[in-house]
Design a protein around this motif. Structure first.
Motif, PDB file in Angstrom:
ATOM      1  N   UNK A 330       2.595 -24.009 -17.667  1.00 32.97           N
ATOM      2  CA  UNK A 330       2.033 -24.199 -16.244  1.00 32.97           C
ATOM      3  C   UNK A 330       0.597 -22.577 -16.903  1.00 32.97           C
ATOM      4  N   UNK A 331       0.586 -21.649 -17.167  1.00 34.39           N
ATOM      5  CA  UNK A 331      -0.919 -21.068 -17.721  1.00 34.39           C
ATOM      6  C   UNK A 331      -1.033 -20.371 -16.372  1.00 34.39           C
ATOM      7  N   UNK A 332      -0.391 -19.958 -15.484  1.00 36.43           N
ATOM      8  CA  UNK A 332      -0.411 -19.850 -14.209  1.00 36.43           C
ATOM      9  C   UNK A 332       0.038 -18.173 -13.610  1.00 36.43           C
ATOM     10  N   UNK A 333       0.308 -17.515 -15.532  1.00 33.32           N
ATOM     11  CA  UNK A 333       0.943 -15.705 -15.187  1.00 33.32           C
ATOM     12  C   UNK A 333       0.104 -14.967 -14.217  1.00 33.32           C
ATOM     13  N   UNK A 334      -1.113 -15.135 -14.230  1.00 32.69           N
ATOM     14  CA  UNK A 334      -2.059 -14.531 -13.210  1.00 32.69           C
ATOM     15  C   UNK A 334      -1.586 -14.268 -11.338  1.00 32.69           C
ATOM     16  N   UNK A 335      -0.616 -15.286 -11.395  1.00 28.68           N
ATOM     17  CA  UNK A 335      -0.379 -15.361 -10.173  1.00 28.68           C
ATOM     18  C   UNK A 335       0.812 -14.220  -9.505  1.00 28.68           C
ATOM     19  N   UNK A 336       1.374 -14.014 -11.124  1.00 28.43           N
ATOM     20  CA  UNK A 336       2.527 -13.276 -10.331  1.00 28.43           C
ATOM     21  C   UNK A 336       1.489 -11.275 -11.027  1.00 28.43           C
ATOM     22  N   UNK A 337       1.685 -11.368  -9.491  1.00 30.55           N
ATOM     23  CA  UNK A 337       0.952  -9.716  -8.998  1.00 30.55           C
ATOM     24  C   UNK A 337       1.591  -8.272  -8.614  1.00 30.55           C
ATOM     25  N   UNK A 338       2.961  -9.094  -7.884  1.00 22.55           N
ATOM     26  CA  UNK A 338       3.866  -7.639  -7.090  1.00 22.55           C
ATOM     27  C   UNK A 338       3.823  -6.875  -8.428  1.00 22.55           C
ATOM     28  N   UNK A 339       4.114  -7.217  -9.906  1.00 21.06           N
ATOM     29  CA  UNK A 339       4.680  -5.619 -11.073  1.00 21.06           C
ATOM     30  C   UNK A 339       3.090  -4.704 -10.770  1.00 21.06           C
ATOM     31  N   UNK A 340       1.659  -5.523 -10.448  1.00 23.26           N
ATOM     32  CA  UNK A 340       0.640  -4.969 -10.543  1.00 23.26           C
ATOM     33  C   UNK A 340       0.298  -3.642  -9.277  1.00 23.26           C
ATOM     34  N   UNK A 341       1.222  -3.763  -8.087  1.00 21.89           N
ATOM     35  CA  UNK A 341       0.868  -2.751  -7.348  1.00 21.89           C
ATOM     36  C   UNK A 341       1.421  -1.296  -7.578  1.00 21.89           C
ATOM     37  N   UNK A 342       0.258  -0.711  -7.283  1.00 19.73           N
ATOM     38  CA  UNK A 342       0.618   1.111  -7.819  1.00 19.73           C
ATOM     39  C   UNK A 342       1.021   1.465  -6.511  1.00 19.73           C
ATOM     40  N   UNK A 348      -3.646  -2.071  -5.998  1.00 22.65           N
ATOM     41  CA  UNK A 348      -3.116  -3.037  -6.817  1.00 22.65           C
ATOM     42  C   UNK A 348      -4.435  -3.274  -8.291  1.00 22.65           C
ATOM     43  N   UNK A 349      -3.766  -3.381  -9.289  1.00 24.42           N
ATOM     44  CA  UNK A 349      -4.305  -4.057 -10.837  1.00 24.42           C
ATOM     45  C   UNK A 349      -5.021  -5.481 -10.770  1.00 24.42           C
ATOM     46  N   UNK A 350      -5.548  -5.884 -10.676  1.00 25.67           N
ATOM     47  CA  UNK A 350      -5.994  -7.838 -10.658  1.00 25.67           C
ATOM     48  C   UNK A 350      -6.203  -8.106 -12.255  1.00 25.67           C
ATOM     49  N   UNK A 351      -5.703  -9.529 -12.507  1.00 31.14           N
ATOM     50  CA  UNK A 351      -5.656  -9.056 -14.334  1.00 31.14           C
ATOM     51  C   UNK A 351      -7.176  -9.526 -14.851  1.00 31.14           C
ATOM     52  N   UNK A 355      -9.359  -2.236  -8.769  1.00 28.44           N
ATOM     53  CA  UNK A 355      -8.694  -1.889  -8.298  1.00 28.44           C
ATOM     54  C   UNK A 355      -8.517  -2.208  -7.100  1.00 28.44           C
ATOM     55  N   UNK A 356      -7.853  -2.716  -5.733  1.00 30.12           N
ATOM     56  CA  UNK A 356      -8.272  -2.794  -4.885  1.00 30.12           C
ATOM     57  C   UNK A 356      -7.146  -1.801  -3.948  1.00 30.12           C
ATOM     58  N   UNK A 357      -8.061  -0.947  -3.212  1.00 32.57           N
ATOM     59  CA  UNK A 357      -6.361  -0.515  -1.926  1.00 32.57           C
ATOM     60  C   UNK A 357      -5.806  -2.239  -1.140  1.00 32.57           C
ATOM     61  N   UNK A 358      -4.561  -1.753  -1.265  1.00 36.36           N
ATOM     62  CA  UNK A 358      -3.465  -2.825  -0.497  1.00 36.36           C
ATOM     63  C   UNK A 358      -3.735  -2.666   1.213  1.00 36.36           C
ATOM     64  N   UNK A 492      -3.038 -16.199  -2.180  1.00 38.32           N
ATOM     65  CA  UNK A 492      -2.432 -15.926  -1.022  1.00 38.32           C
ATOM     66  C   UNK A 492      -1.926 -14.691  -1.058  1.00 38.32           C
ATOM     67  N   UNK A 493      -1.547 -13.816  -2.200  1.00 37.81           N
ATOM     68  CA  UNK A 493      -1.357 -12.665  -1.578  1.00 37.81           C
ATOM     69  C   UNK A 493      -2.992 -11.719  -1.608  1.00 37.81           C
ATOM     70  N   UNK A 494      -4.532 -11.491  -2.333  1.00 31.59           N
ATOM     71  CA  UNK A 494      -4.698 -11.595  -2.096  1.00 31.59           C
ATOM     72  C   UNK A 494      -5.657 -11.413  -0.231  1.00 31.59           C
ATOM     73  N   UNK A 495      -5.327 -12.702   0.038  1.00 38.32           N
ATOM     74  CA  UNK A 495      -5.487 -13.093   1.609  1.00 38.32           C
ATOM     75  C   UNK A 495      -4.952 -12.199   2.135  1.00 38.32           C
ATOM     76  N   UNK A 496      -3.314 -11.914   1.798  1.00 40.63           N
ATOM     77  CA  UNK A 496      -2.911 -11.475   2.867  1.00 40.63           C
ATOM     78  C   UNK A 496      -3.260  -9.510   2.543  1.00 40.63           C
ATOM     79  N   UNK A 497      -3.019  -8.503   1.881  1.00 33.14           N
ATOM     80  CA  UNK A 497      -3.080  -7.723   1.229  1.00 33.14           C
ATOM     81  C   UNK A 497      -4.204  -6.702   1.010  1.00 33.14           C
ATOM     82  N   UNK A 498      -5.428  -7.561   0.921  1.00 33.57           N
ATOM     83  CA  UNK A 498      -6.501  -7.360  -0.174  1.00 33.57           C
ATOM     84  C   UNK A 498      -7.619  -7.312   0.439  1.00 33.57           C
TER      85      UNK A 498
END
Length: 657
Positions: A330-342, A348-351, A355-358, A492-498
């Motif tokens: 599926x090549x959708x690894x860039x949608x895995x974001x929970x491990x990128x939370x600082x 969070x540092x996106x693929x 880096x953006x504030x949460x 979805x994640x970005x719309x909620x948290x960034x």
């Protein structure tokens, strides 16, 4: 005429239905006559998104078709108020009769005038059908009486007394109200010959279950699956990530009624988890959008919904990771974001390396060492919710209907219907899309996707592709190459948290870029076997924003976009309340609708949806049944019957009495 031995065997079977030359000849005459009738009216709707009241009203008034017929018949003969009253009576006969009775507006004279008017409207909507088809549409208890009234001329002095006597009898026996209701419902049924739902019955609005109930009883309907439909279909076959998405969207729009009252989904386990884990969390990014709520919620209920919303969103991200890890293709690894939370600095540092504030940094259920693992409490909630989805009798009945009447696309009467896209490359060629183990393009891709979706529902769990097909139903919801989505990512994640809007962008696929070009639309139509100059693509999925100058007809008239904001959630950005399409014997008629207030307002104040004709693409000649797909079927039947007639007359098959 040469008849092969194989054809003779088939004709022998056909002779059981038509046992002699007379019955075969009679059917040939009947079918030849039908070929020369005007084609039936088709009605196209897309992206209904649970807006039950507006959907039912548009269905009842046939996108203004019935109003036009009433005006044609009576304009200048009756006042505007009476015309509105007659239309409202046709749309809502039972409720209108109750209202008129309470206002003491019903009299013997009113019954006689109204019955005469309704009979004239019924005559008008039934004129393009055979008597046999009209008879089958009539309620059995009034079939004979209605046929007498609709096929007699009340202006003929020899018949006027006869018709008057029938109407008097209907009134005297106390059957007038029931008869009026029956006639009004028959007018609604005959106004539309076939209904096309071009995707997305579910989500956002409060009444998807009521829409599905209505579709189950509709006389002739097909559905082209949308991405929101696929979400609920996936949940029902056991895709937990799809289920989590469906619940999250319901909570986002404060639409618990569809889940709980509509389908009996037990939300208590999720509510308990939310209160335990997020009891002191304000969950501000997850406050529900109350604009579409069908109920009034107090402050505590709103707060709980926000907490439940956050709880299911975090669960969703974890469940989606399981599929992404299981399906690297599926090549959708860039949608895995929970491990990128600082955690330390709340960023969070996106693929892309930025880096953006949460906006929200409270993650009590995310283990920094194993961020995608469900807690025991979360896993228990998922199991209980999945059990509710998979054992909801009503939901299963509705999903089975979508499988029975639905598909990825439909070619019908020279038109190609699909919800979202046929993925393209930048050079305007068909994009190769992986479905299962192989790559497909164009029509072959759509056919394989259709087959794969059915595998998830009908195949047994031990079949090789069953689990893969279930996973793929989630991909169809949000995968970059999905013909139901076709965007770079669902953020979805970005719309909620960034807060930064740049992270919310979802780049559309090249289909959306090039579908404005006539040559591209012609290429797609030809891929699906449609080469007529009268062929069109009919799409939904992406709302047409009239307020920004967008137009629903593009590519020189080759494509018609009918998602104009049926959902109230979109109406502020679209400026209207949706487009619908009518295709009758005179051509295509695209209709723009203003927002619908409510059924109550429509009945009490006799208010119709304000609808405006946007495009009328008239055919040079009136379109007959012989010009349709059904006409081709009837012509084949006529040829077979002619062979049977030949066989009878030449003694190849013996006639029976």
């Amino acid at each position: 005429m040469d008849i092969t031995e194989r054809e003779l065997k088939y004709l022998g079977l056909l002779s059981k239905q038509f046992p002699n030359a007379a019955t075969a000849a009679s059917e040939i005459i009947n079918l030849q006559a039908i070929l020369n009738l005007p084609k039936g009216t088709e009605h196209f709707l897309a992206d209904i998104h649970g807006e039950y009241e507006a959907f039912i009203h548009v269905l009842k008034n046939a996108s203004g078709t019935i109003r036009v017929k009433v005006e044609t018949l009576f304009l200048g003969q009756i006042r505007e108020q009476e015309l509105r009253q007659l239309c409202t009576l046709i749309y809502y006969p039972k409720e209108s009769l109750e209202r008129l009775s309470q206002q003491e507006l019903i009299s013997r004279d009113w019954y006689k005038v109204t019955l005469n008017q309704l009979i004239k409207v019924l005559q008008r909507v039934s004129e393009k059908y055979t008597r046999s088809k009209v008879r089958k549409a009539l309620p059995p208890q009034y079939s004979y009486v209605t046929q007498e009234l609709t096929h007699e001329d009340s202006m003929n002095p020899k018949k006027s007394a006869y018709i008057g006597a029938i109407l008097d009898s209907i009134i005297d026996t106390g059957q007038a109200d029931d008869f009026i209701i029956a006639i009004c419902e028959t007018i609604q049924r005959l106004a539309i010959d076939r209904l096309h739902i071009v995707g997305d019955v579910f989500d956002r609005g409060p009444g998807a279950q009521f829409i599905m109930d209505k579709l189950l009883t509709y006389h002739n309907v097909d559905v082209q699956w949308g991405n929101h439909d696929m979400l609920w279909m996936g949940a029902t076959v056991g895709n937990a990530a799809s289920m989590a998405n469906a619940i999250r969207i319901a909570l986002r729009y404060a639409n618990l009624s569809t889940l709980e009252s509509g389908y009996g989904i037990n939300m208590l386990p999720l509510a308990r988890l939310a209160m335990e884990v997020y009891g002191k969390d304000p969950c501000k990014p997850f406050a529900p959008k109350l604009g579409d709520a069908d109920e009034t919620y107090d402050e505590k209920s709103i707060q709980l919904m926000g907490q439940m919303h956050k709880a299911i969103a975090i669960i969703q991200f974890k469940l989606e990771h399981q599929i992404i890890a299981r399906r690297p293709e599926y090549k959708m690894e860039d949608r895995d974001l929970l491990h990128r939370i600082n955690r330390e600095d709340g960023t969070i540092t996106l693929p892309n390396g930025k880096t953006y504030a949460l906006k929200d940094t409270f993650f009590p259920t995310i283990d920094p060492n194993d961020p995608y693992k469900l807690t025991d409490a979360e896993a228990d909630v998922v199991d209980k919710l999945m059990h509710s989805f998979r054992h909801s009798e009503k939901l299963l009945r509705h999903i089975n209907f979508l499988y029975k009447k639905g598909g990825m696309y439909l070619t019908y009467n020279h038109n190609l219907l699909f919800h979202a896209s046929v993925p393209l490359n930048e050079d305007k060629t068909f994009r190769k899309v992986r479905v299962g183990k192989k790559m497909y393009t164009g029509k072959a891709m759509m056919d394989r996707v259709d087959e794969f979706v059915r595998l998830a529902h009908w195949s047994s769990a031990d079949q090789p592709e069953h689990k893969e097909a279930i996973d793929y139903m989630w991909y169809l919801w949000c995968g970059p190459d999905s013909p139901l989505f076709d965007k770079s990512a669902m953020t979805t994640f970005e719309r909620y948290f960034i807060a930064e809007k740049e992270t919310h962008h979802e780049e559309k696929g090249f289909y959306y870029v090039y579908r404005t070009e006539k040559e591209v639309c012609d290429m797609i139509l030809e891929e699906f076997g449609l080469t007529s100059s009268e062929s069109h693509i009919i799409n939904g999925h992406v709302p047409v924003r009239e307020v920004k100058g967008e137009h629903p007809v593009q590519a020189g008239g080759k494509i018609m976009l009918i998602d104009g904001g049926f959902s109230r959630a979109y109406q502020s950005s679209t400026g209207i309340a949706g487009y619908t399409l009518i295709f009758n014997s005179q051509g295509l008629h695209l209709v723009k609708h203003e927002p619908f207030s409510s059924t109550k307002e429509a009945i009490e104040h006799m208010e119709d949806i304000s609808s405006t004709s946007v495009v009328k693409a008239y055919s040079t000649d009136r379109i007959l049944v012989r010009d349709t797909d059904q006409g081709l079927i009837l012509e084949d039947q006529i040829e077979e019957l002619k062979k049977l007639l030949y066989a009878y007359r030449h003694g190849l098959i013996k006639e029976r009495a």
